[in-house]
Enzyme design. Structure first.
Site, PDB file in Angstrom:
ATOM      1  N   HIS A  37      21.134  28.156  13.888  1.00  0.00           N
ATOM      2  CA  HIS A  37      20.359  29.342  13.545  1.00  0.00           C
ATOM      3  C   HIS A  37      20.661  29.769  12.114  1.00  0.00           C
ATOM      4  CE1 HIS A  37      18.319  33.169  14.081  1.00  0.00           C
ATOM      5  NE2 HIS A  37      19.348  33.765  13.525  1.00  0.00           N
ATOM      6  N   THR A  76       0.838  -1.199   0.000  1.00  0.00           N
ATOM      7  CA  THR A  76       0.000   0.000   0.000  1.00  0.00           C
ATOM      8  C   THR A  76       0.873   1.249   0.000  1.00  0.00           C
ATOM      9  OG1 THR A  76      -1.681  -1.176   1.269  1.00  0.00           O
ATOM     10  CG2 THR A  76      -1.778   1.226   1.327  1.00  0.00           C
TER      11      THR A  76
END
Ligand SMILES: Cc1cc2nc3c(=O)[nH]c(=O)nc-3n(C[C@H](O)[C@H](O)[C@H](O)COP(=O)(O)OP(=O)(O)OC[C@H]3O[C@@H](n4cnc5c(N)ncnc54)[C@H](O)[C@@H]3O)c2cc1C
Length: 479
Positions: A458, A47
């Site tokens: 960051h 699936t």
């Protein structure tokens, strides 16, 4: 595909070549086991690869690009005119992705010397002298029947979409299979069921311009998620023009001359009638436990799903079950794969760690996405924890601003006493990727304090997690 010599006795025969079965086959071979993988479909992948995870995520990526192109001017990109959608090309790309990964699986089976056996497998009963016999019927009418012998059998036959009583899937009443093969984007669509599958198709077709009505029986969408996630996603879906109906009971699904008509009783007890070109029925999936010979064994089945112990072993010695057919675990590809690893690790006589329900990431690839793991706030309270929650909105995250995507938040559920992180719930950009950090934190029993001192690069979306850990102590930096 090949037929084995009758005298071969495998260490393990796996019935079903979806993500649970093929992962078990590879890891089994890596442990040095002699593995047979029996698959009835013409191609491996199940699936997940053919009509589940992979095609839906391929189309959702198209939707993301489509959305960006429609907002190109915001990013200073002009001159592209009005984008047009070539749906046939979208489907072609999706099919090419599937084909590439089918080839990849075939390669991996060869590389690991897994004998892939074409045909439909059925158990014939308990083991005789420690050897199980699986009857394999080749595809087609009057298909040849052969036998595969193995010391252990792993059932990995997966699941099928449940239908509402009295309905049959066709070109207007759809399951995940038909909706992925539609020749055009429907102008209007009714989606019954607001679990991950229903929500993803809702999000996808809304982005491509369909008018979408969502009908859910339970009081909230994505009912397994933290309540705040359901609430915020409902608000965002409504903002996108999706007609969200929760607490709604479907009474009738009928075909009209041109489409479908769905009658339901809404949360206020009023009868509502909605019409659309198509209806998607996404009300859950039933385990494929019929007609695989379980009645000849001691394997216990509960509401169509197989009961197993923490090694994935059934009540029939030497017979294991993994993936979507297992009772008590969410029907997800990564759960299937890990349960397969657990089963063959046990078969190989090695040390294993059982699949833990509270360590399973749940990802819903809607816009915005959901990534969550561990206990929801309500579950943690129910379990008797004194709960401390931290919440940080993506509005305070610089990378989210760069992406132009401020919707959503990160919510941390922690234990007030020791600071252990019990659950992380993310709604927002790349939430399905971000949740990986949270899974590792829970697996290693990380605390809020430890994570508050863990450096996050960051500018990244991951910094929103750092701020959310801080928020538990009322000390987020960016909010
Ligand atoms: C639309 C949709 C989207 C999804 N998206 C995601 C997602 O993003 N992430 C995620 O984790 N999960 C997702 N899922 C769920 C995921 O697809 C399933 O959890 C996963 O495929 C289960 O793997 P499995 O190996 O147990 O079963 P399956 O993938 O169903 O494979 C079972 C295989 O067994 C074969 N088989 C069955 N009976 C026999 C037999 N008797 N003999 C031989 N072979 C047999 C079948 O042909 C099939 O190939 C999605 C599901 C749907 C429907």
């Amino acid at each position: 595909m090949e037929f084995p010599l009758a005298e071969t006795i495998y260490d393990v025969a796996i019935i079903g070549g979806g993500p649970a079965g093929y992962t078990a086959a590879i890891r089994g071979a890596e442990y040095g086991l002699k593995v047979a993988l029996i698959e009835t479909a013409p191609k491996l992948g199940g699936t997940c690869l053919h009509v589940g995870c992979i095609p839906t995520k391929a189309l959702l990526f198209n939707a993301e690009i489509w959305d960006h192109l429609n907002h190109a001017a915001e990013f200073g990109i002009g001159g592209i005119g009005t984008p047009t959608l070539d749906w046939a090309a979208v489907l072609k790309r999706k099919n090419a992705i599937i084909a590439k990964h089918v080839k990849g699986l075939e390669f991996l089976m060869k590389k690991n010397k897994v004998a892939v056996i074409a045909g439909y497998g059925r158990l014939t009963g308990a083991a005789k002298d420690g050897v199980h016999t699986v009857e394999v019927t080749a595809a087609g009418e009057g298909g040849a029947v052969s036998q595969v012998q193995a010391k252990n059998v792993v059932l990995a036959t997966g699941s099928v979409a449940k239908m509402l009583p009295g309905l049959t899937a066709d070109d207007r009443i759809l399951t995940n299979i038909e909706i992925l093969a539609m020749e055009q984007v429907p102008k209007s669509l009714i989606v019954i069921g607001a679990g991950a599958v229903g929500m993803e198709f809702t999000s996808l077709f809304r982005t491509f311009g369909s008018e979408v009505t969502l009908v859910e029986f339970l009081p909230r969408v994505v009912p397994v998620e933290d309540e705040e996630i359901s609430k915020e996603l409902t608000r965002l879906f409504k903002k996108r023009g999706i007609d969200v109906n929760t607490g709604a009971r479907v009474e009738k699904v009928e075909k009209t001359e041109t489409g479908v008509k769905v009658t339901f009783t809404d949360a206020n007890g009023k009868t509502q009638v909605k019409e659309a070109e198509k209806v998607l029925v996404a009300v859950g999936r039933a385990g494929r436990t019929e007609n695989i010979g379980l009645e000849k064994t001691r394997v216990e089945v509960e509401r169509g799903l197989v009961k197993v112990n923490e090694a994935q072993e059934t009540a029939e010695p030497g017979v294991f079950a993994i993936g979507d057919i297992v009772a008590g675990l969410p029907q997800l590809a990564h759960v299937g794969a890990m349960s397969g690893i657990v089963a063959v690790t046990k078969i190989a006589g090695r040390k294993f760690r059982p699949v833990r329900r509270d360590r399973i990431p749940g990802c819903t690839y809607t816009e915005p996405q959901i990534g969550s793991v561990g206990l929801t706030e309500a579950q943690a309270k129910e379990k008797g924890y004194e709960v401390k929650v931290g919440k940080f909105p993506f509005a305070g995250n610089a990378k989210a601003t760069i992406l132009g995507n401020h919707d959503g938040f990160v919510k941390i559920v922690s234990d007030a006493k020791y600071g252990e992180i019990l659950g992380v719930h993310i709604l927002g950009p790349q939430a399905t990727e971000l949740v990986a950090e949270a899974v590792a934190v829970l697996e290693l029993e990380g605390t809020v304090e430890e994570m508050m001192f863990t450096i996050h690069a960051h500018p990244t979306l991951a910094e929103s997690l750092l701020d959310a850990y801080g928020a538990v102590e009322g000390m987020a930096i960016n909010a």
